[in-house]
Design a protein around this motif. Structure first.
Motif, PDB file in Angstrom:
ATOM      1  N   ALA A   1       0.862  -1.191   0.000  1.00 34.11           N
ATOM      2  CA  ALA A   1       0.000   0.000   0.000  1.00 34.11           C
ATOM      3  C   ALA A   1       0.893   1.234   0.000  1.00 34.11           C
ATOM      4  CB  ALA A   1      -0.913   0.002   1.213  1.00 34.11           C
ATOM      5  N   THR A   2       1.036   1.862  -1.168  1.00 36.71           N
ATOM      6  CA  THR A   2       1.903   3.031  -1.285  1.00 36.71           C
ATOM      7  C   THR A   2       1.207   4.277  -0.750  1.00 36.71           C
ATOM      8  OG1 THR A   2       1.102   3.624  -3.491  1.00 36.71           O
ATOM      9  CG2 THR A   2       2.949   2.057  -3.378  1.00 36.71           C
ATOM     10  N   THR A   3       1.988   5.314  -0.487  1.00 39.73           N
ATOM     11  CA  THR A   3       1.391   6.560  -0.016  1.00 39.73           C
ATOM     12  C   THR A   3       0.437   7.115  -1.076  1.00 39.73           C
ATOM     13  OG1 THR A   3       3.316   7.827  -0.773  1.00 39.73           O
ATOM     14  CG2 THR A   3       3.275   7.185   1.536  1.00 39.73           C
ATOM     15  N   GLU A   4       0.765   6.931  -2.344  1.00 38.84           N
ATOM     16  CA  GLU A   4      -0.114   7.399  -3.420  1.00 38.84           C
ATOM     17  C   GLU A   4      -1.457   6.670  -3.382  1.00 38.84           C
ATOM     18  OE1 GLU A   4       0.144   6.600  -7.994  1.00 38.84           O
ATOM     19  OE2 GLU A   4       1.354   8.380  -7.542  1.00 38.84           O
ATOM     20  N   GLN A   5      -1.446   5.377  -3.141  1.00 37.15           N
ATOM     21  CA  GLN A   5      -2.689   4.612  -3.051  1.00 37.15           C
ATOM     22  C   GLN A   5      -3.525   5.064  -1.857  1.00 37.15           C
ATOM     23  OE1 GLN A   5      -0.718   0.783  -3.042  1.00 37.15           O
ATOM     24  NE2 GLN A   5      -1.660   0.252  -5.013  1.00 37.15           N
ATOM     25  N   ILE A   6      -2.858   5.395  -0.756  1.00 39.12           N
ATOM     26  CA  ILE A   6      -3.575   5.863   0.429  1.00 39.12           C
ATOM     27  C   ILE A   6      -4.195   7.230   0.166  1.00 39.12           C
ATOM     28  CG2 ILE A   6      -3.318   6.539   2.853  1.00 39.12           C
ATOM     29  CD1 ILE A   6      -1.097   4.316   2.986  1.00 39.12           C
ATOM     30  N   VAL A   7      -3.448   8.129  -0.479  1.00 41.06           N
ATOM     31  CA  VAL A   7      -3.991   9.443  -0.844  1.00 41.06           C
ATOM     32  C   VAL A   7      -5.198   9.262  -1.763  1.00 41.06           C
ATOM     33  CG1 VAL A   7      -3.524  11.554  -2.168  1.00 41.06           C
ATOM     34  CG2 VAL A   7      -1.858  10.745  -0.486  1.00 41.06           C
ATOM     35  N   ASP A   8      -5.104   8.333  -2.716  1.00 39.87           N
ATOM     36  CA  ASP A   8      -6.226   8.054  -3.620  1.00 39.87           C
ATOM     37  C   ASP A   8      -7.439   7.528  -2.857  1.00 39.87           C
ATOM     38  OD1 ASP A   8      -4.729   8.890  -5.791  1.00 39.87           O
ATOM     39  OD2 ASP A   8      -4.264   6.858  -6.498  1.00 39.87           O
ATOM     40  N   ALA A   9      -7.208   6.665  -1.866  1.00 42.59           N
ATOM     41  CA  ALA A   9      -8.311   6.123  -1.069  1.00 42.59           C
ATOM     42  C   ALA A   9      -8.987   7.225  -0.255  1.00 42.59           C
ATOM     43  CB  ALA A   9      -7.813   5.014  -0.144  1.00 42.59           C
ATOM     44  N   ILE A  10      -8.202   8.146   0.276  1.00 45.77           N
ATOM     45  CA  ILE A  10      -8.766   9.280   1.012  1.00 45.77           C
ATOM     46  C   ILE A  10      -9.578  10.150   0.055  1.00 45.77           C
ATOM     47  CG2 ILE A  10      -8.207  11.375   2.321  1.00 45.77           C
ATOM     48  CD1 ILE A  10      -5.749   9.785   3.431  1.00 45.77           C
ATOM     49  N   ALA A  11      -9.086  10.312  -1.170  1.00 51.86           N
ATOM     50  CA  ALA A  11      -9.817  11.087  -2.179  1.00 51.86           C
ATOM     51  C   ALA A  11     -11.144  10.412  -2.527  1.00 51.86           C
ATOM     52  CB  ALA A  11      -8.963  11.258  -3.433  1.00 51.86           C
ATOM     53  N   LYS A  12     -11.147   9.080  -2.599  1.00 46.90           N
ATOM     54  CA  LYS A  12     -12.386   8.354  -2.883  1.00 46.90           C
ATOM     55  C   LYS A  12     -13.416   8.567  -1.774  1.00 46.90           C
ATOM     56  CE  LYS A  12     -10.666   4.600  -5.765  1.00 46.90           C
ATOM     57  NZ  LYS A  12     -10.435   3.162  -5.872  1.00 46.90           N
ATOM     58  N   ALA A  13     -12.932   8.813  -0.563  1.00 39.94           N
ATOM     59  CA  ALA A  13     -13.836   9.093   0.560  1.00 39.94           C
ATOM     60  C   ALA A  13     -14.341  10.537   0.512  1.00 39.94           C
ATOM     61  CB  ALA A  13     -13.128   8.827   1.884  1.00 39.94           C
ATOM     62  N   GLY A  14     -13.746  11.356  -0.385  1.00 41.98           N
ATOM     63  CA  GLY A  14     -14.217  12.726  -0.566  1.00 41.98           C
ATOM     64  C   GLY A  14     -13.341  13.802   0.040  1.00 41.98           C
ATOM     65  N   TYR A  15     -12.092  13.462   0.360  1.00 42.46           N
ATOM     66  CA  TYR A  15     -11.211  14.427   1.019  1.00 42.46           C
ATOM     67  C   TYR A  15      -9.863  14.465   0.316  1.00 42.46           C
ATOM     68  CZ  TYR A  15     -14.875  13.378   4.251  1.00 42.46           C
ATOM     69  OH  TYR A  15     -16.116  13.164   4.774  1.00 42.46           O
ATOM     70  N   THR A  16      -9.164  15.577   0.451  1.00 48.05           N
ATOM     71  CA  THR A  16      -7.825  15.675  -0.112  1.00 48.05           C
ATOM     72  C   THR A  16      -6.820  15.448   1.013  1.00 48.05           C
ATOM     73  OG1 THR A  16      -7.783  18.069   0.213  1.00 48.05           O
ATOM     74  CG2 THR A  16      -8.509  17.270  -1.938  1.00 48.05           C
ATOM     75  N   ALA A  17      -5.683  14.848   0.645  1.00 48.43           N
ATOM     76  CA  ALA A  17      -4.655  14.579   1.654  1.00 48.43           C
ATOM     77  C   ALA A  17      -3.277  14.569   0.997  1.00 48.43           C
ATOM     78  CB  ALA A  17      -4.909  13.229   2.325  1.00 48.43           C
ATOM     79  N   VAL A  18      -2.281  14.899   1.803  1.00 54.21           N
ATOM     80  CA  VAL A  18      -0.890  14.815   1.380  1.00 54.21           C
ATOM     81  C   VAL A  18      -0.085  14.243   2.537  1.00 54.21           C
ATOM     82  CG1 VAL A  18      -0.988  16.742  -0.259  1.00 54.21           C
ATOM     83  CG2 VAL A  18      -0.422  17.184   2.136  1.00 54.21           C
ATOM     84  N   PRO A  19       0.989  13.523   2.220  1.00 54.04           N
ATOM     85  CA  PRO A  19       1.852  13.038   3.310  1.00 54.04           C
ATOM     86  C   PRO A  19       2.396  14.223   4.102  1.00 54.04           C
ATOM     87  CG  PRO A  19       2.377  11.920   1.253  1.00 54.04           C
ATOM     88  CD  PRO A  19       1.443  13.052   0.918  1.00 54.04           C
ATOM     89  N   SER A  20       2.452  14.077   5.399  1.00 55.51           N
ATOM     90  CA  SER A  20       2.911  15.139   6.288  1.00 55.51           C
ATOM     91  C   SER A  20       4.397  14.961   6.568  1.00 55.51           C
ATOM     92  CB  SER A  20       2.137  15.102   7.583  1.00 55.51           C
ATOM     93  OG  SER A  20       2.613  16.079   8.480  1.00 55.51           O
ATOM     94  N   ALA A  21       5.088  16.088   6.727  1.00 52.87           N
ATOM     95  CA  ALA A  21       6.506  16.036   7.075  1.00 52.87           C
ATOM     96  C   ALA A  21       6.706  15.654   8.533  1.00 52.87           C
ATOM     97  CB  ALA A  21       7.163  17.386   6.796  1.00 52.87           C
ATOM     98  N   VAL A  22       5.662  15.784   9.334  1.00 62.68           N
ATOM     99  CA  VAL A  22       5.775  15.482  10.758  1.00 62.68           C
ATOM    100  C   VAL A  22       4.865  14.326  11.107  1.00 62.68           C
ATOM    101  CG1 VAL A  22       5.463  16.378  13.086  1.00 62.68           C
ATOM    102  CG2 VAL A  22       6.291  17.853  11.275  1.00 62.68           C
TER     103      VAL A  22
END
Length: 83
Positions: free
Chosen positions: A62-83
């Motif tokens: 499960a790559t970070t890109e796939q996780i961001v895509d899954a969050i987008a499918k739920a209707g939200y935007t997300a990016v990996p956090s530096a912290v």
């Protein structure tokens, strides 16, 4: 008498994402359900107050890109956090 509490594999990592678009606590369940469906994801914790999504996952599955895509499918935007 010993209990096994370590359910993560050596390939497991915890990635924190910053998400936007939270409007109510039910958003938490939507994101957890969508991300939790991904193969390689062991745990998803959404912090409503701080808009953080913490995901314990195997990055080879499960790559970070796939996780961001899954969050987008739920209707939200997300990016990996530096912290």
């Amino acid at each position: 008498m010993s209990a096994t509490t370590d359910s993560t594999t050596p390939a497991s990592t915890r990635t924190v994402f910053r998400a936007e678009g939270f409007s109510c606590p039910s958003c938490v369940a939507k994101i957890e359900k969508q991300v939790g469906r991904l193969k390689g994801v062991q745990d998803v914790t959404v912090k409503f107050a701080s808009s953080r999504v913490e995901v314990e996952h195997d990055p080879a599955v499960a790559t970070t890109e796939q996780i961001v895509d899954a969050i987008a499918k739920a209707g939200y935007t997300a990016v990996p956090s530096a912290v």
